[in-house]
Motif scaffolding. Sequence first.
Motif, PDB file in Angstrom:
ATOM      1  N   ALA A 161     -27.946 -63.102  26.560  1.00 28.54           N
ATOM      2  CA  ALA A 161     -26.572 -63.411  26.124  1.00 28.54           C
ATOM      3  C   ALA A 161     -25.979 -64.550  26.948  1.00 28.54           C
ATOM      4  CB  ALA A 161     -25.698 -62.166  26.215  1.00 28.54           C
ATOM      5  N   ILE A 162     -26.299 -64.587  28.236  1.00 31.62           N
ATOM      6  CA  ILE A 162     -25.801 -65.688  29.081  1.00 31.62           C
ATOM      7  C   ILE A 162     -26.466 -66.999  28.665  1.00 31.62           C
ATOM      8  CG2 ILE A 162     -25.703 -66.605  31.431  1.00 31.62           C
ATOM      9  CD1 ILE A 162     -25.397 -63.635  32.367  1.00 31.62           C
ATOM     10  N   THR A 163     -27.738 -66.943  28.350  1.00 28.51           N
ATOM     11  CA  THR A 163     -28.431 -68.140  27.872  1.00 28.51           C
ATOM     12  C   THR A 163     -27.809 -68.612  26.562  1.00 28.51           C
ATOM     13  OG1 THR A 163     -30.474 -67.466  28.962  1.00 28.51           O
ATOM     14  CG2 THR A 163     -30.672 -69.094  27.196  1.00 28.51           C
ATOM     15  N   GLN A 164     -27.493 -67.669  25.673  1.00 25.33           N
ATOM     16  CA  GLN A 164     -26.840 -68.036  24.413  1.00 25.33           C
ATOM     17  C   GLN A 164     -25.462 -68.633  24.680  1.00 25.33           C
ATOM     18  OE1 GLN A 164     -28.351 -67.925  21.297  1.00 25.33           O
ATOM     19  NE2 GLN A 164     -26.592 -69.213  20.841  1.00 25.33           N
TER      20      GLN A 164
ATOM     21  N   SER B 200     -24.667 -70.380  27.210  1.00 26.62           N
ATOM     22  CA  SER B 200     -24.862 -71.759  27.661  1.00 26.62           C
ATOM     23  C   SER B 200     -25.095 -72.693  26.479  1.00 26.62           C
ATOM     24  CB  SER B 200     -26.006 -71.849  28.670  1.00 26.62           C
ATOM     25  OG  SER B 200     -27.257 -71.624  28.064  1.00 26.62           O
ATOM     26  N   VAL B 201     -25.856 -72.243  25.499  1.00 20.79           N
ATOM     27  CA  VAL B 201     -26.113 -73.063  24.312  1.00 20.79           C
ATOM     28  C   VAL B 201     -24.825 -73.237  23.502  1.00 20.79           C
ATOM     29  CG1 VAL B 201     -27.375 -73.164  22.122  1.00 20.79           C
ATOM     30  CG2 VAL B 201     -28.547 -72.428  24.217  1.00 20.79           C
ATOM     31  N   ASP B 202     -24.137 -72.137  23.238  1.00 23.02           N
ATOM     32  CA  ASP B 202     -22.890 -72.209  22.461  1.00 23.02           C
ATOM     33  C   ASP B 202     -21.799 -72.966  23.209  1.00 23.02           C
ATOM     34  OD1 ASP B 202     -24.086 -70.844  20.366  1.00 23.02           O
ATOM     35  OD2 ASP B 202     -23.313 -68.885  21.002  1.00 23.02           O
ATOM     36  N   GLY B 203     -21.873 -72.952  24.526  1.00 22.07           N
ATOM     37  CA  GLY B 203     -20.878 -73.663  25.335  1.00 22.07           C
ATOM     38  C   GLY B 203     -20.975 -75.170  25.244  1.00 22.07           C
ATOM     39  N   LEU B 204     -22.059 -75.670  24.675  1.00 24.86           N
ATOM     40  CA  LEU B 204     -22.203 -77.119  24.490  1.00 24.86           C
ATOM     41  C   LEU B 204     -21.373 -77.637  23.321  1.00 24.86           C
ATOM     42  CD1 LEU B 204     -26.048 -77.519  25.009  1.00 24.86           C
ATOM     43  CD2 LEU B 204     -24.228 -78.134  26.615  1.00 24.86           C
ATOM     44  N   SER B 205     -20.872 -76.734  22.497  1.00 21.54           N
ATOM     45  CA  SER B 205     -20.069 -77.132  21.342  1.00 21.54           C
ATOM     46  C   SER B 205     -18.821 -77.883  21.811  1.00 21.54           C
ATOM     47  CB  SER B 205     -19.659 -75.892  20.553  1.00 21.54           C
ATOM     48  OG  SER B 205     -18.806 -76.254  19.496  1.00 21.54           O
ATOM     49  N   PRO B 206     -18.440 -78.920  21.085  1.00 20.42           N
ATOM     50  CA  PRO B 206     -17.251 -79.689  21.479  1.00 20.42           C
ATOM     51  C   PRO B 206     -15.958 -78.861  21.508  1.00 20.42           C
ATOM     52  CG  PRO B 206     -18.453 -80.816  19.725  1.00 20.42           C
ATOM     53  CD  PRO B 206     -19.096 -79.488  19.923  1.00 20.42           C
TER      54      PRO B 206
ATOM     55  N   PRO C 168     -14.355 -73.582  25.034  1.00 17.40           N
ATOM     56  CA  PRO C 168     -14.687 -72.217  24.662  1.00 17.40           C
ATOM     57  C   PRO C 168     -14.154 -71.877  23.271  1.00 17.40           C
ATOM     58  CG  PRO C 168     -12.864 -72.186  26.217  1.00 17.40           C
ATOM     59  CD  PRO C 168     -13.304 -73.619  26.064  1.00 17.40           C
ATOM     60  N   ASN C 169     -14.910 -71.045  22.603  1.00 15.14           N
ATOM     61  CA  ASN C 169     -14.572 -70.692  21.228  1.00 15.14           C
ATOM     62  C   ASN C 169     -14.982 -69.240  20.973  1.00 15.14           C
ATOM     63  OD1 ASN C 169     -17.394 -70.725  20.874  1.00 15.14           O
ATOM     64  ND2 ASN C 169     -17.359 -72.869  20.239  1.00 15.14           N
ATOM     65  N   ALA C 170     -14.902 -68.825  19.727  1.00 22.38           N
ATOM     66  CA  ALA C 170     -15.222 -67.430  19.388  1.00 22.38           C
ATOM     67  C   ALA C 170     -16.675 -67.089  19.722  1.00 22.38           C
ATOM     68  CB  ALA C 170     -14.949 -67.172  17.908  1.00 22.38           C
ATOM     69  N   LYS C 171     -17.582 -68.037  19.550  1.00 24.70           N
ATOM     70  CA  LYS C 171     -18.994 -67.775  19.858  1.00 24.70           C
ATOM     71  C   LYS C 171     -19.178 -67.518  21.357  1.00 24.70           C
ATOM     72  CE  LYS C 171     -21.333 -70.231  16.121  1.00 24.70           C
ATOM     73  NZ  LYS C 171     -22.276 -71.315  15.813  1.00 24.70           N
ATOM     74  N   THR C 172     -18.598 -68.374  22.191  1.00 22.73           N
ATOM     75  CA  THR C 172     -18.779 -68.183  23.635  1.00 22.73           C
ATOM     76  C   THR C 172     -18.101 -66.894  24.094  1.00 22.73           C
ATOM     77  OG1 THR C 172     -16.872 -69.595  24.167  1.00 22.73           O
ATOM     78  CG2 THR C 172     -19.067 -70.638  24.191  1.00 22.73           C
ATOM     79  N   GLN C 173     -16.974 -66.576  23.482  1.00 20.61           N
ATOM     80  CA  GLN C 173     -16.299 -65.320  23.843  1.00 20.61           C
ATOM     81  C   GLN C 173     -17.173 -64.120  23.486  1.00 20.61           C
ATOM     82  OE1 GLN C 173     -12.532 -65.661  21.822  1.00 20.61           O
ATOM     83  NE2 GLN C 173     -11.665 -66.974  23.399  1.00 20.61           N
TER      84      GLN C 173
ATOM     85  N   LYS D  22     -18.915 -61.417  26.024  1.00 16.98           N
ATOM     86  CA  LYS D  22     -18.709 -59.980  25.797  1.00 16.98           C
ATOM     87  C   LYS D  22     -20.050 -59.260  25.701  1.00 16.98           C
ATOM     88  CE  LYS D  22     -16.608 -56.716  22.595  1.00 16.98           C
ATOM     89  NZ  LYS D  22     -15.925 -56.514  21.330  1.00 16.98           N
ATOM     90  N   ASP D  23     -21.000 -59.844  24.985  1.00 21.08           N
ATOM     91  CA  ASP D  23     -22.328 -59.248  24.854  1.00 21.08           C
ATOM     92  C   ASP D  23     -23.013 -59.126  26.220  1.00 21.08           C
ATOM     93  OD1 ASP D  23     -21.911 -59.155  22.109  1.00 21.08           O
ATOM     94  OD2 ASP D  23     -23.224 -60.865  21.670  1.00 21.08           O
ATOM     95  N   ALA D  24     -22.889 -60.173  27.029  1.00 20.30           N
ATOM     96  CA  ALA D  24     -23.500 -60.154  28.364  1.00 20.30           C
ATOM     97  C   ALA D  24     -22.883 -59.058  29.221  1.00 20.30           C
ATOM     98  CB  ALA D  24     -23.343 -61.515  29.043  1.00 20.30           C
ATOM     99  N   LEU D  25     -21.574 -58.966  29.198  1.00 24.32           N
ATOM    100  CA  LEU D  25     -20.895 -57.961  30.030  1.00 24.32           C
ATOM    101  C   LEU D  25     -21.189 -56.542  29.546  1.00 24.32           C
ATOM    102  CD1 LEU D  25     -17.542 -59.846  30.638  1.00 24.32           C
ATOM    103  CD2 LEU D  25     -19.425 -59.497  32.273  1.00 24.32           C
ATOM    104  N   THR D  26     -21.297 -56.363  28.240  1.00 29.21           N
ATOM    105  CA  THR D  26     -21.660 -55.051  27.695  1.00 29.21           C
ATOM    106  C   THR D  26     -23.052 -54.650  28.169  1.00 29.21           C
ATOM    107  OG1 THR D  26     -20.227 -55.325  25.770  1.00 29.21           O
ATOM    108  CG2 THR D  26     -22.035 -53.733  25.562  1.00 29.21           C
ATOM    109  N   ALA D  27     -23.992 -55.578  28.104  1.00 26.79           N
ATOM    110  CA  ALA D  27     -25.363 -55.300  28.554  1.00 26.79           C
ATOM    111  C   ALA D  27     -25.389 -55.013  30.053  1.00 26.79           C
ATOM    112  CB  ALA D  27     -26.278 -56.468  28.211  1.00 26.79           C
ATOM    113  N   LEU D  28     -24.587 -55.735  30.820  1.00 25.67           N
ATOM    114  CA  LEU D  28     -24.558 -55.510  32.268  1.00 25.67           C
ATOM    115  C   LEU D  28     -23.938 -54.158  32.613  1.00 25.67           C
ATOM    116  CD1 LEU D  28     -23.699 -59.110  33.455  1.00 25.67           C
ATOM    117  CD2 LEU D  28     -25.829 -57.840  33.895  1.00 25.67           C
TER     118      LEU D  28
END
Length: 116
Positions: free
Chosen positions: A74-77, A79-85, A88-93, A97-103
Amino acid sequence: MILKKEDADFRTFLAKGQSVVGTTDFTAWYQKAIVGLDMKQTAFSKADAYFTADNEPTDLIEQWRSDNGDANAAITQYSVDGLSPDAPNAKTQQDAKDALTALTKADKDAEKIANG
C-alpha cells in the motif's frame, strides 16, 4: 519487539511521504519507497530466529508477514499515486488508509506473538 518496530518504521516512512506529497521533496521520498522500502522483512527473520520448530507460532508469524507485506504494498502504491499532478488526492488517501489498516493488523499479530 522487533516486529512492532518494523511496523512503526513503516508508519514513520508513510507519514514522511504524506508530509511531502505534492511538493518537490516527494521525488526523493518516492525513490526510497520504490527501491528501499521493502526492508526484505528483516524483522521477520530476526523474530523467526527466536523460535524453534517446537515452539514457533508459525501461523501468527506468517500472518504478521502477510499483513506487514500488505502495508508495504500500500505504501508503494501511495508512492506511485503520489506522482499524480493533483496529489494528494482520493487515491493517495485510500492508499495511506490501506497501509495503516494493514499495519494495525500487523501490530495485533505481533502482540499475539509476544504474548505467546
